[in-house]
Motif scaffolding. Structure first.
Motif, short mmCIF file in Angstrom:
data_model
loop_
_atom_site.label_atom_id
_atom_site.label_comp_id
_atom_site.label_asym_id
_atom_site.label_seq_id
_atom_site.Cartn_x
_atom_site.Cartn_y
_atom_site.Cartn_z
N UNK A 1 49.66 23.21 71.91
CA UNK A 1 48.55 23.32 72.81
C UNK A 1 47.47 22.34 72.60
N UNK A 2 46.75 21.98 73.89
CA UNK A 2 45.43 20.99 73.53
C UNK A 2 44.37 21.74 72.56
N UNK A 3 44.26 23.04 72.67
CA UNK A 3 43.17 23.78 71.87
C UNK A 3 43.75 23.68 70.28
N UNK A 4 45.11 23.88 70.05
CA UNK A 4 45.48 23.61 68.57
C UNK A 4 45.45 22.23 68.16
N UNK A 5 45.64 21.22 69.11
CA UNK A 5 45.33 19.88 68.89
C UNK A 5 44.00 19.36 68.56
N UNK A 6 42.77 20.12 69.38
CA UNK A 6 41.74 19.69 68.90
C UNK A 6 41.10 20.31 67.70
N UNK A 7 41.65 21.65 67.30
CA UNK A 7 41.31 22.04 65.94
C UNK A 7 41.98 21.14 64.85
N UNK A 8 43.18 20.90 64.98
CA UNK A 8 43.94 20.23 64.09
C UNK A 8 43.46 18.54 63.88
N UNK A 9 42.99 17.93 64.90
CA UNK A 9 42.73 16.59 64.87
C UNK A 9 41.17 16.53 64.68
N UNK A 10 40.30 17.54 65.03
CA UNK A 10 38.97 17.54 65.17
C UNK A 10 38.28 16.54 66.03
N UNK A 11 39.09 16.39 67.22
CA UNK A 11 38.54 15.58 68.47
C UNK A 11 38.05 16.41 69.48
N UNK A 12 37.04 15.90 69.92
CA UNK A 12 36.37 16.70 71.11
C UNK A 12 37.53 16.86 72.42
N UNK A 13 37.26 18.01 73.18
CA UNK A 13 38.38 18.43 74.09
C UNK A 13 38.26 17.32 75.32
N UNK A 14 36.83 16.71 75.61
CA UNK A 14 37.00 15.96 76.56
C UNK A 14 37.73 14.54 75.93
#
Length: 254
Positions: A32-45
């Protein structure tokens, strides 16, 4: 030969997109995008923008539950057989989209073994390619592509190239003084496109921006007929802003 790479905004976007892509590839059942944000540490926007680009390029797909999986464009690169052709086809599709967005013929060029080389280009009836009336390898001093590539070399690398290629006068606007050219290359900021204002051929204007993939010297360029010269700087800005998908395609090849 030393290089003068200075990462640009498209370069950083491509590197972030590559991190997202690698994370998606590690999760075969989807992420999911939330998991991607957590793994990559890239902001959601920023992540949303990167995922939009990756979907457009066919590298990821969004499945029914909203998770992301690898797309057809990436899956075609999975096997060694046909990988080189698939890479070229992916890059060609990216260049075709870029041609349509800037409204000009676009080119990707690299400096290989001390010479200028055009790897691929995208043109069409409304966006004609430049007529190569003098070999591009012998006219780096007069072309936007050549100046962009030379600008990424150090002083000795530039001198070496010019010592092997005479700076012939191709039009009345061509720079034929190595002192003048070297001075302009030295003072050119890396984020400002190199221009060719009828220096290579009468009736054509061009612009080029540097692109970095691995340790290679490369650039992305466009050409316009002289009647569209008023669009050159805006087209060059659009080219630079939209260079990330090309850089991503090149990074996948490295």
């Amino acid at each position: 030969m030393a290089l003068k790479h200075e990462p640009t905004a498209p370069y950083h976007s491509a590197q972030d997109a590559l991190r997202v892509l690698e994370t998606v590839a590690r999760h075969s059942t989807g992420v999911t995008d939330a998991e991607l944000a957590r793994h990559t540490r890239i902001g959601m926007e920023r992540l949303t923008s990167l995922l939009r680009m990756l979907r457009r390029e066919g590298y990821v797909e969004q499945v029914a539950d909203g998770a992301y999986v690898t797309g057809d464009a990436l899956n075609r690169l999975g096997s060694a057989r046909g990988r080189e052709q698939a890479l070229r086809e992916n890059l060609q599709r990216t260049l075709d989209r870029l041609r349509d967005s800037v409204g000009a013929a676009v080119y990707i060029s690299r400096y290989v073994d001390g010479e200028v080389r055009i790897d691929q280009y995208a043109a069409g009836p409304a966006t004609p390619v430049v007529h190569e009336w003098v070999d591009f390898r012998d006219s780096a001093h007069a072309t936007a592509i050549g100046k962009s590539l030379l600008g990424q070399l150090d002083h000795n690398g530039r001198r070496d190239h010019l010592s092997r290629h005479k700076m012939a006068r191709l039009t009345s606007r061509t720079i034929t003084s190595d002192k003048v050219l070297l001075s302009r290359l030295e003072s050119q900021p890396p984020t400002v496109p190199h221009l060719d204002l009828q220096e290579y051929a009468v009736g054509t204007v061009c612009a080029a921006v540097p692109i970095t993939a691995g340790s290679s010297v490369g650039c992305l360029a466009l050409s316009l007929p002289i009647q569209h010269a008023h669009r050159l700087r805006q087209a060059a800005d659009t080219l630079n802003r939209n260079a990330a998908p090309v850089l991503l395609s090149l990074a996948i090849q490295v």
